[in-house]
Design a protein around this motif. Structure first.
Motif, PDB file in Angstrom:
ATOM      1  N   ASP A 120       0.571   7.987   8.325  1.00  0.00           N
ATOM      2  CA  ASP A 120      -0.252   8.451   9.433  1.00  0.00           C
ATOM      3  C   ASP A 120      -0.892   9.774   9.042  1.00  0.00           C
ATOM      4  OD1 ASP A 120       0.233   6.365  11.210  1.00  0.00           O
ATOM      5  OD2 ASP A 120       2.055   7.302  11.992  1.00  0.00           O
ATOM      6  N   ASN A 143       9.147  -1.461   8.116  1.00  0.00           N
ATOM      7  CA  ASN A 143       7.750  -1.077   7.971  1.00  0.00           C
ATOM      8  C   ASN A 143       7.640   0.170   7.108  1.00  0.00           C
ATOM      9  OD1 ASN A 143       8.802  -0.372  10.934  1.00  0.00           O
ATOM     10  ND2 ASN A 143       7.602   1.379  10.193  1.00  0.00           N
ATOM     11  N   GLY A 152       4.361   3.029   5.725  1.00  0.00           N
ATOM     12  CA  GLY A 152       2.950   3.360   5.776  1.00  0.00           C
ATOM     13  C   GLY A 152       2.723   4.854   5.858  1.00  0.00           C
ATOM     14  N   LEU A 206      -2.100   3.573   8.603  1.00  0.00           N
ATOM     15  CA  LEU A 206      -2.107   2.257   7.975  1.00  0.00           C
ATOM     16  C   LEU A 206      -0.667   1.920   7.602  1.00  0.00           C
ATOM     17  CD1 LEU A 206      -4.135   0.052   7.083  1.00  0.00           C
ATOM     18  CD2 LEU A 206      -4.083   1.081   4.803  1.00  0.00           C
ATOM     19  N   HIS A 207      -0.172   0.755   8.086  1.00  0.00           N
ATOM     20  CA  HIS A 207       1.233   0.409   7.902  1.00  0.00           C
ATOM     21  C   HIS A 207       1.404  -1.056   7.525  1.00  0.00           C
ATOM     22  CE1 HIS A 207       2.729   4.193   9.726  1.00  0.00           C
ATOM     23  NE2 HIS A 207       1.596   4.120  10.393  1.00  0.00           N
ATOM     24  N   PHE A 208       2.330  -1.285   6.605  1.00  0.00           N
ATOM     25  CA  PHE A 208       2.733  -2.645   6.240  1.00  0.00           C
ATOM     26  C   PHE A 208       3.999  -2.987   7.022  1.00  0.00           C
ATOM     27  CE2 PHE A 208       5.373  -5.511   3.703  1.00  0.00           C
ATOM     28  CZ  PHE A 208       4.489  -6.570   3.511  1.00  0.00           C
ATOM     29  N   LEU A 235      -0.447  -6.236   8.368  1.00  0.00           N
ATOM     30  CA  LEU A 235      -1.002  -4.909   8.137  1.00  0.00           C
ATOM     31  C   LEU A 235      -1.492  -4.361   9.473  1.00  0.00           C
ATOM     32  CD1 LEU A 235      -1.618  -2.939   5.787  1.00  0.00           C
ATOM     33  CD2 LEU A 235      -3.941  -3.860   5.785  1.00  0.00           C
TER      34      LEU A 235
END
Length: 201
Positions: free
Chosen positions: A61, A57, A59, A75-77, A105
């Motif tokens: 924060d 992962n 993203g 938001l994180h992939f 996502l």
């Protein structure tokens, strides 16, 4: 589906409204990070047995708030594999490259508590909140009748985490408990353990 979409919309609105208001008063910490995750999902899909495994992962924060409490949207992939086999009792040797890949996502919204206080060389903090997830794509494999349509587009979970800052470096461990079914046509929830590292500025 509409209820979940409404929840996501409200959470997003509240998060960014709070973020904009607090950003005027407090220093905002930006924390890009990458990590690895372990998923535990069990479900029976027609003639397939499903069990998600490992992934990665990436993203960002944010932390906005006072000396002790802070709001932490992100938001994180996420990219992880899922072992899908026709007969789990006999076909257990599945090569990594043959496993199905799922991309999602995640938009966590957390409340954090800084245990040691800000502006320290070493900081410890706790956080907890909710994580809406949207499935983006499924890499379909030959001979495995499984696609994005077999998963729910939107799910959500509750998560708790523990983090540590060492100077500008960060490490955090987060556990997400699935609160809704992961699959479109059968029961089964996805729990995710994530270990991430990054920097803060």
């Amino acid at each position: 589906m509409r209820t979940l979409q409404a929840i996501v919309a409200v959470l997003t609105l509240v998060t960014f409204s709070t973020y904009n208001a607090q950003a005027q008063k407090n220093k905002t910490v930006i924390n890009p990070k990458v990590g690895v995750n372990l998923s535990a999902v069990d479900g029976k899909l027609n003639d397939l047995q499903a069990a998600a495994k490992v992934g990665w992962n990436a993203g960002v924060d944010f932390r906005v708030g006072g000396k002790k409490l802070f709001l932490s949207p992100g938001l994180h992939f996420n990219n992880y594999t899922a072992r899908l086999v026709n007969d789990i009792d006999t076909d257990t040797q599945v090569k990594f490259k043959e496993e199905t890949t799922i991309q999602a996502l995640k938009a966590p919204v957390n409340i954090g508590f800084d245990i040691t206080g800000k502006q320290q060389l070493l900081n410890l903090y706790l956080k907890g909140g909710v994580t809406p997830t949207m499935i983006l794509a499924v890499s379909e494999k030959a001979g495995i009748p499984f696609s994005k349509d077999d998963l729910k587009t939107f799910t959500w979970g509750a998560n708790v985490g523990l983090g540590m800052d060492v100077s500008i470096l960060t490490v955090d461990l987060n556990y997400e408990i699935g609160m809704s079914d992961y699959f479109a046509n059968t029961t089964g929830r996805n729990n995710v353990l994530t270990l991430s590292a990054g920097i803060r500025f």
